[in-house]
Write an enzyme that holds these catalytic residues in place. Structure first.
Site, PDB file in Angstrom:
ATOM      1  N   GLU A  90       5.415   5.675  -0.835  1.00  0.00           N
ATOM      2  CA  GLU A  90       6.797   5.674  -0.341  1.00  0.00           C
ATOM      3  C   GLU A  90       7.591   6.893  -0.782  1.00  0.00           C
ATOM      4  O   GLU A  90       8.630   7.206  -0.185  1.00  0.00           O
ATOM      5  CB  GLU A  90       7.506   4.399  -0.811  1.00  0.00           C
ATOM      6  N   GLU A 121     -12.423  -4.071 -11.637  1.00  0.00           N
ATOM      7  CA  GLU A 121     -11.524  -3.804 -12.765  1.00  0.00           C
ATOM      8  C   GLU A 121     -12.229  -3.870 -14.113  1.00  0.00           C
ATOM      9  O   GLU A 121     -11.678  -3.463 -15.132  1.00  0.00           O
ATOM     10  CB  GLU A 121     -10.358  -4.786 -12.763  1.00  0.00           C
TER      11      GLU A 121
END
Length: 303
Positions: A90, A121
């Site tokens: 963004e 992860e």
């Protein structure tokens, strides 16, 4: 450094604890159920506010590195990784910066943005490998994100960044985290147990989004992408943003809407239009003034 121990004893984490306030949430009416969730959300802003000194230290340190050509990388797994990628994606349209300036990495790669890849992860080596493959360098900053503060993928990336001499920041939702001990700066927002036990996409995710917004926005303010509270670096790439750009020019110069539209079209950018109008300069002279001010609008304007 190994981080196998980082995944042990998860039950001891506050973010994994059962919340007594929502213990019978499945028996409540829908409005009452949603009220419980909303009441928990109300605690997040206070938790984030309590960490402003640490967030501010990160903003100032990152801005200083930006001035020397550094970039900001986010890295995380699952919800944390998605939120980092979201904030990074963004920033270019909001502040008209090169996409390379803000980069988000997620365990499992971009496909993990849509499909869960939670097993990724658990590998510290993969975190190091992904960060190295992205071209991370000593001048850059790495923000490692994990609600638990102990994700091996993130810890591996933080270790790698530390070895390079880069700035490292840990953003977690528990105090005294493994990540906080590894990173140079630690932002530990204690959000407590979730309304749904262990569902850290909820309060912890909200806190993470808030802190990342504060960091990226704060850094952009410190490096001149904002004038007053106006997004003067905005890219006028569609009808909505052209309209916003015109309104920003009008607000910053005091001119009418018609003049703002005309000057913006002549200038090609919001910042240049504001300098042209405020200083009564040609486009080329306004652009030169902005270059001399290193792009900081306030410095380019007449006193």
């Amino acid at each position: 450094m190994t981080h196998d121990a980082a995944t042990t004893n998860l039950a001891a984490l506050p973010t994994e604890a059962r919340n007594p306030r929502s213990a019978r949430i499945d028996e409540l009416s829908t409005p009452a159920m949603l009220t419980v969730i909303s009441d928990e959300d109300l605690t997040v802003a206070t938790a984030v506010r309590s960490r402003i000194p640490e967030i501010g230290a990160a903003v100032d340190a990152i801005a200083e590195r930006f001035e020397r050509g550094g970039r900001l990388f986010y890295i995380g797994a699952g919800t944390s990784g998605r939120l980092g990628v979201l904030d990074a994606s963004e920033c270019p349209p909001t502040f008209s910066v090169d996409p390379s300036l803000f980069q988000g990495l997620i365990a499992g790669g971009d496909s993990a943005l849509r499909r869960s890849s939670e097993g990724s992860e658990d590998s510290a080596a993969e975190g190091e490998r992904d960060l190295g493959a992205a071209g991370f360098a000593a001048a850059d900053t790495l923000i490692g994100i994990a609600a638990s503060g102990r994700t091996p993928y993130v810890l591996g990336a933080l270790d790698y960044a530390n070895r390079l001499g880069a700035l490292t920041v840990a953003l977690t939702c528990v105090a005294g985290s493994a990540m906080g001990k590894v990173a140079e700066l630690a932002i530990e927002v204690e959000t407590g147990p979730e309304a749904l036990t262990g569902s850290t996409r909820m309060k912890a995710g909200t806190a993470t989004k808030m802190v990342l917004n504060m960091i990226s926005t704060g850094v952009m303010i410190r490096t001149g992408a904002v004038y007053g509270n106006l997004m003067v670096n905005v890219q006028t790439t569609n009808a909505k943003l052209v309209d916003r750009g015109r309104r920003i020019v009008a607000a910053a110069t005091g001119c009418d809407a018609e003049t703002a539209a005309r000057v913006l079209e002549e200038a090609g950018s919001v910042k240049t239009a504001i300098v042209m109008q405020r200083a009564n300069l040609s486009r080329s002279d306004a652009e030169a003034a902005l270059r001399a001010a290193h792009g900081v609008l306030r410095r380019a304007l007449p006193r």
